[in-house]
Write an enzyme that holds these catalytic residues in place. Structure first.
Site, mmCIF file in Angstrom:
data_model
loop_
_atom_site.group_PDB
_atom_site.id
_atom_site.type_symbol
_atom_site.label_atom_id
_atom_site.label_comp_id
_atom_site.label_asym_id
_atom_site.label_seq_id
_atom_site.Cartn_x
_atom_site.Cartn_y
_atom_site.Cartn_z
ATOM 1 N N GLU A 148 -5.965 3.138 3.406
ATOM 2 C CA GLU A 148 -6.543 3.722 4.614
ATOM 3 C C GLU A 148 -7.935 4.293 4.362
ATOM 4 O OE1 GLU A 148 -5.363 3.381 7.479
ATOM 5 O OE2 GLU A 148 -3.274 2.824 7.155
ATOM 6 N N ASP B 92 0.848 -1.190 0.000
ATOM 7 C CA ASP B 92 0.000 0.000 0.000
ATOM 8 C C ASP B 92 0.887 1.244 0.000
ATOM 9 O OD1 ASP B 92 0.841 -0.788 2.536
ATOM 10 O OD2 ASP B 92 -1.178 -1.066 3.298
#
EC number: 3.5.1.47
Length: 371
Positions: free
Chosen positions: A127, A68
């Site tokens: 997120e 990520d």
């Protein structure tokens, strides 16, 4: 001399960007990847993310590795010389380490390709609002869809050199919770002429906890946390609106459905009892990280043989990670990488030990070469 990938981590740490705004991060990654030997590489962009295929020497399958790339809207308080230059944003979940590790592994295989194809997925918006599911549905991913996929997440509670993993459920199902209450405001001296939404929202916070205590099997687990509450603007005016922001976490999709059903039923009762409007607003929903047993056990055997001091049995956690969407369709696993920090994930003072970066690169290269 500073390790190259620790230096890269420090560069990335200074330019944290939130979901789908990772423009500088993407540009930095692309600039680095463009300097690698390109004989075996193919690169595609997807929104602010990147997919890199390393063509194998005698490919029979494609192995995926996901990192990520986004950050959190947190003001950094580490005082590090390379702290965030983007005020209000911070890599407080370790994605700067995740990226530097992925680049380290990619760098090795760009020069020394494995037998099978390797797909490196630099995924945005983990997120929020969630990048895993959309990137999996993209044409770019479909063209190179891997047969297996792996990922890691830093863990402050484990020491550098430790890797924690288990077959089955590792991270929970999570769902963001945003609720608004709208009633009738008024003068603080005349509460009988208003419908106070601070009272309504406060009572709802307490009542929703009975969902956990009275609707969820005691042998199961679930959490409802309200992290933010806001209502009204001044002390002597009854609030016309109030807002609750929180999160739900469960160990199964079925339990998540029970929680949401009961929340909506409670909301209907609240509208009647408090003469108000209760509305749920969209948020991100993350699927559980459920490690495929055979793949996970293979990695555990590898660790016990080649890094016998590193393996630590993991426990299931209520942490959320949208890597679960990959594992819902593709076999693979995620593991915790120890970084030995005093402060937890999402803390403004999180300061992972950087020695974990070369260690993780070494482990992943050796594991992928053993496949």
């Amino acid at each position: 001399m500073l390790n190259e990938f620790i230096a890269i981590r420090r560069d990335l740490h200074q330019i944290p960007e939130t979901g789908y705004k990772e423009l500088k991060t993407q540009a930095y990654l692309l600039a680095y990847i463009s300097k690698l030997p390109n004989k075996h590489l193919e690169v595609k962009k997807w929104r602010t993310g990147i997919l890199v295929l390393v063509k194998g020497t005698k490919p029979e399958k494609t192995i995926g590795y996901r990192t990520d790339i986004d950050a959190l809207p947190i003001t950094e308080e580490t005082g590090l010389p390379f702290e965030s230059n983007h005020v209000g944003n911070m890599h407080a979940c370790g994605h700067d380490l995740h990226m530097s590790i992925a680049l380290g592994v990619l760098t090795h295989f760009a020069s020394k390709p494995a037998k099978d194809n390797l797909l490196f997925v630099f995924q945005p918006a983990e997120e929020g609002p969630g990048g895993a599911k959309p990137i999996m549905e993209s044409e770019e991913f479909a063209a190179w869809r891997p047969d297996t996929i792996y990922g890691l997440h830093i863990a402050p509670e484990y020491k550098v050199g430790e890797i924690a993993i288990k077959p089955g459920l590792l991270f929970a199902n999570t769902s963001e919770l945003f609720i608004s209450f709208k009633g009738k405001g008024g003068h603080a001296a005349y509460p009988h002429l208003a419908n106070d939404m601070v009272v309504a929202a406060s009572a709802f916070v307490g009542q929703m906890q009975t969902i956990i205590s009275r609707n969820i099997d005691p042998m199961d687990s679930a959490v409802i946390t309200i992290g933010r509450i806001h209502g009204g603007e001044i002390q002597n005016v009854i609030a016309e609106t109030a807002f609750l922001d929180g999160t739900i976490r469960t160990l199964s999709p079925e339990t998540m459905e029970i929680v949401w059903t009961r929340l909506k039923q409670l909301a209907k009762g609240w509208e009647e009892a408090y003469q108000c409007e209760v509305e749920f607003h969209p948020g991100s929903d993350y699927y559980q990280v459920d490690n495929e047993p055979l793949e996970t056990e293979e990695f555990m055997r590898f660790l016990k043989e080649h890094y016998p001091e590193s393996y630590v049995p993991a426990r299931s956690a209520m942490t959320g990670e949208d890597f679960g969407y990959f594992l819902s369709e593709i076999k693979g696993f995620m593991f915790w990488l120890g970084v030995d920090s005093e402060y937890s994930l999402h803390h403004a003072k999180l300061n992972p030990k950087e020695e974990a970066i070369p260690f993780a690169i070494d482990v992943l290269i050796n594991f992928l070469e053993s496949k």
